[in-house]
Each structure stands twice: as C-alpha cells, then as structure tokens.
Scaffold this motif. Structure first.
Motif: not given
Ligand code: NDP
Ligand code: 8X3
Length: 252
Positions: A11, A14, A34, A60, A87, A153, A188
């Motif tokens: 959505t 990338f 989602r 999800d 991704n 992360y 992005t």
C-alpha cells in the motif's frame, strides 16, 4: 514467462513500487496490506494500466490466523507463487533502550520478524511442492550495523538477516532461491511511521542529501528475479551514494 508475485506491504513505499515494477513486466500479482482502500486503488490502477491479474488481500501480517487463512484460501491457480517478497515492515520510535516503549518493540518484532516468518511458513511449502520459487526478504542496513537508539529495529533486521540465511540453507535441496535485499535510507512513509505522524521530523531525515527512492529498491528486487535458473543473488546492500554507513550520511 508470466509469474505470480506475492508482495506484502504494497500500500506504500517499496511494496507499491515493487508491485508497479512487476506489473509493468506483465506479471500477475497478489498484493497485501492493512489499508484496504489503498490496496484496491492500486489493484485497479495496475489492472487498467497493464492488463494483468491482481488479487488484493487485506490482512495484518502480525496475525497468524489471518496469514494462514489468506494463503490457504487462495484459489489453486494463485497458489502457484513464483516469488514471495517479504516487504511489510516498520520502525516505531527512536528511543534509548531504557526509555523504550514496549508496545513499539512489540509492533516491530511482531511485524518485521514474526510476520515475515508467518508468511514464509505458509508460502514456502507451496514452493517446496513445486520444487521452484524465490523468497525475497527486505532487510536493511540496520540489519548490518547497529546505530544509536536503533536497538530493537536493528535487532529485528539482524533477525531478518539470520532468518534469510537459515531459510536459504533449509530450502537449498528444494531448488528455492532466497535473497535478502538490504537498503539504506530511502524516502517512503517509513520515517512518518517511525515518528508517529510527525511530518517535520520525518522530512528532516531526508534533508540535504539524495536518499534512495522506492523505485530504486523495486528495480533491485526485479533484477534479482531475472537471472538464469542456476544463479541466485544471496544478498544485496543498496545504499544512496551519500550514505557510507548506517550513520554516515554526507549532507552537502
Ligand atoms: P512504508 O511505511 O512506506 O511501507 C510499509 C508497508 O508495510 C506498507 O504497505 C504497510 O501497509 C505495510 N505494513 C506495515 N505493517 C504491516 C502489517 N502489520 N501487516 C501488513 N502490512 C503491514 O515503508 P517502506 O516501504 O520504507 O518499508 C518497507 C520495508 O523496507 C520495511 O520492512 C522496512 O523496514 C524496510 N526498509 C526501509 C528502509 C527505508 O529507509 N525506507 C530502508 C531499509 C529497509 P499498511 O499500513 O497498509 O498495512
Ligand atoms: C531503515 C533505514 O535508517 O533505519 O531500515 O537504517 S534506517
């Protein structure tokens, strides 16, 4: 040859660029995310522009049952998945470890690690049965170098690195290619999500240098699928020229 490409997180960013790139190549797509409205809009755009088949699936990746149902309920012809692009992912927050928000940690680990695993668990058996397929995991420079406040992360992307290697080892006897693509800074929705909608803070990340574009990453993903059957790119680190390491960015 027309292939079926399954792209999670299509959505935005990338995933959306990857969908457009493969659509332009005449391939049929399963696209997920989602946000149903964005997914349906993209599907419509690609069907009209490229006369391909597109199956939008809204779920999800953190929800095991949703992933299982989405894959197992695929019509037989859509089960012939040639390429899975894992991704969907995100960073949430940028805090020192002692001030980290547990909810942010869980969102990152559940999406970037467990979501990728769930997808792989249900799609890879379809590839094993056919003795062909290509799994492409989107890692990150954050999975190669730890940077201040990147703690969880980075941990999630180091996990993607290890899982990609492990997946390749386990599937080597089944003729399945496994590639990790690890980009550096790319503009992005990534920073907007990391900073929870703070647009000024997000824009500032990319000020003063040319970051990667989503299309650059899409080109790399497409390229690794075009090689001869006996050739696999295991790993690709893709950086903006202005970025030499996770934290070394030349802002002229
Ligand atoms: P974006 O925020 O632009 O896109 C992320 C995509 O992931 C969206 O389509 C989003 O869809 C989807 N997504 C997020 N959470 C979920 C979920 N729980 N279930 C399903 N889909 C989900 O980010 P990018 O395109 O930049 O990021 C894509 C990947 O690339 C991520 O794995 C990221 O970690 C990685 N990456 C990004 C870099 C960058 O600098 N931008 C650099 C290196 C790696 P929706 O919200 O509709 O669910
Ligand atoms: C996303 C890029 O800047 O967090 O993976 O390393 S960064």
């Amino acid at each position: 040859m027309t292939k079926i490409i399954f792209i999670t997180g299509a959505t935005a960013g990338f995933g959306k660029a990857i969908a457009r790139k493969f659509a332009a190549g005449g391939h049929n797509l399963i696209i997920t995310g989602r946000r149903k409205v964005l997914l349906d809009e993209l599907a419509k755009e690609l069907i009209i522009a490229y006369n391909i088949e597109v199956l939008p699936l809204c779920f999800d990746v953190r929800k095991l049952k949703e992933v299982e149902e989405a894959v197992t309920a695929l019509p037989d012809k859509w089960k012939l998945i040639d390429v899975l692009v894992n991704n969907a992912g995100l960073a949430v927050g940028l805090n020192p470890i002692h001030e980290g928000l547990v909810d942010d940690w869980e969102r990152m680990i559940d999406t970037n690690v467990k979501g990728l695993l769930y997808m792989t668990r249900f799609v890879s058996p379809l590839m094993v049965t056919r003795k062909q397929g290509h799994i492409i995991n989107i890692g990150s420079i954050a999975g190669r170098e730890v940077y201040p406040m990147g703690n969880v992360y980075c941990g999630s992307k180091f996990a993607v690195d290890a899982i990609s290697k492990g997946t390749r080892i386990d599937l080597v006897s089944h003729n399945i290619k496994v590639t990790q693509i690890a980009p550096g800074a790319a503009e992005t929705e990534f920073s907007l999500v990391r900073f929870k909608g703070d647009k000024d803070r997000a824009d500032n990340v990319y000020r003063g240098f040319q970051p990667l574009k989503a299309e650059d990453v899409a080109d790399a993903v497409f390229y690794v699928t075009t090689l001869p059957a006996h050739v696999n790119i295991n790993d690709m680190v893709l950086m903006p020229v202005a970025q030499a390491s996770a934290v070394t960015i030349f802002k002229g």
